[in-house]
Enzyme design. Structure first.
Site, PDB file in Angstrom:
ATOM      1  N   GLU A  88       2.700   3.010  -4.530  1.00 49.68           N
ATOM      2  CA  GLU A  88       4.106   2.434  -4.275  1.00 49.68           C
ATOM      3  C   GLU A  88       3.979   0.484  -3.747  1.00 49.68           C
ATOM      4  OE1 GLU A  88       8.621   4.515  -4.639  1.00 49.68           O
ATOM      5  OE2 GLU A  88       7.817   3.706  -2.636  1.00 49.68           O
ATOM      6  N   CYS A 329      11.100  -1.986   4.090  1.00 49.66           N
ATOM      7  CA  CYS A 329      10.255  -1.849   5.163  1.00 49.66           C
ATOM      8  C   CYS A 329      10.537  -0.349   5.657  1.00 49.66           C
ATOM      9  CB  CYS A 329      10.570  -2.759   6.076  1.00 49.66           C
ATOM     10  SG  CYS A 329       9.014  -2.164   7.438  1.00 49.66           S
TER      11      CYS A 329
END
Length: 338
Positions: A88, A329
């Site tokens: 990703e 994150c």
């Protein structure tokens, strides 16, 4: 080694070893890294040069699936590798341009409790060309230029040290993408020995350290790497790094309600950062299924920030991007199962 992971001097030497002129290496390097193309048959290489490389490996990477945030302009990409593994990456738009967060490994073995990327372990390292391919695929797809690159996707960059260094040098090469070292940020959970090695590389990139806890007992529970490189070892490595580079160090600090947002954490963080030029980036916890903890509310986040600032620490709260597509994150993982 695949041709698009080779330095320009390595390509020059390669062609010379095959009886061709060295400047063919320059032509191929420019085609791969400036033009960002792999259709070599359409390059300006000679017929002899094309014959030489016809059986050599040129790595490809493609955008397999894309998710677009409905709350901002963030996009998350699934990249498909030649062995069908998926990684990703995240594209973020700012006023100053585009930033891209890339992966350095398929999965991760660091086992940080709050991070989705590590839940299935590490499958393998990425090559330099696979890291570059993430950037080139995005730039070609959107017809944009990436101005900042962050090694903060899946994987621990310093656990794939040699290929990451090769990637950084290739990305910086003036005959290729020509990205300034200052526009590259490497994030590590704290491999102290590799931080020292990085200091000796003489590449002035930005270093970000995932800290997240302020004492060895709690950090070892949250981040197993602390059992190998405790806070004392980490700080010694960071002092060495800063003495060599004179660069400010960013500490990433994921705020977890009731775990690392107490007054004792403020005191311990002040002690740990003493003697270092630092910036603290507060990251309110992003939810994942496997981590049953909570993020502080907005008041708690601001209160903790104020307490750090009262101790003369430089602090910001990270702007959240792409949270509705699990692009924030700690949320990246291999979502598609085959």
């Amino acid at each position: 080694m695949d041709l698009n992971s080779m330095y320009i001097d390595e390509l020059r030497d390669f062609f010379v070893s095959k009886g061709e002129k060295s400047f063919r290496g320059n032509q191929l390097f420019t085609f791969l890294h400036d033009k960002k193309r792999i259709d070599i048959e359409n390059s300006n290489l000679s017929a002899k040069a094309l014959e030489i490389i016809k059986n050599e490996k040129i790595t490809t990477i493609e955008i397999y699936k894309m998710y677009s945030s409905e709350i901002d302009e963030t996009r998350k990409m699934l990249f498909k590798l030649e062995d069908d593994n998926l990684i990703e990456g995240v594209l973020m738009k700012y006023k100053f341009g585009y930033s891209q967060c890339i992966s350095t490994q398929v999965g991760c073995k660091m086992s940080c409790g709050f991070c989705a990327s590590t839940k299935d372990g590490v499958i393998r390292n990425l090559s330099a060309s696979e890291m570059l391919g993430q950037i080139y695929a995005v730039e070609n797809h959107f017809n944009i230029t990436i101005s900042n690159v962050i090694l903060m996707g899946s994987g621990e960059p310093l656990d794939n040290y040699d290929e990451v260094i090769r990637f950084i040098r290739l990305l910086h090469d003036e005959k290729g993408h020509n990205l300034s070292y200052r526009n590259i940020t490497l994030s590590t959970c704290g491999l102290a020995d590799k931080i020292r090695d990085l200091a000796d590389e003489d590449i002035p990139i930005n270093l970000a350290v995932s800290l997240h806890q302020t004492n060895d007992t709690d950090r070892s529970k949250l981040m197993p790497i602390n059992r190998k490189f405790n806070l004392e070892a980490l700080k010694k490595a960071l002092i060495y790094y800063q003495d060599k580079t004179n660069n400010r160090i960013t500490f990433e600090y994921t705020l977890i309600e009731g775990q690392n947002d107490k007054d004792s954490n403020v005191k311990e963080l002040k002690i740990f950062t003493h003697g270092l030029k630092t910036h603290i980036n507060l990251i309110p916890l992003n939810p994942i299924e496997e981590f049953n903890e909570k993020r502080p509310n907005s008041f708690g986040i601001q209160t903790f920030k104020n307490k750090l600032e009262n101790e003369n620490m430089n602090v910001t709260i990270r702007r959240e991007l792409g949270s509705d597509i699990s692009a924030s994150c700690g949320q990246l993982r291999r979502r598609v199962k085959r």
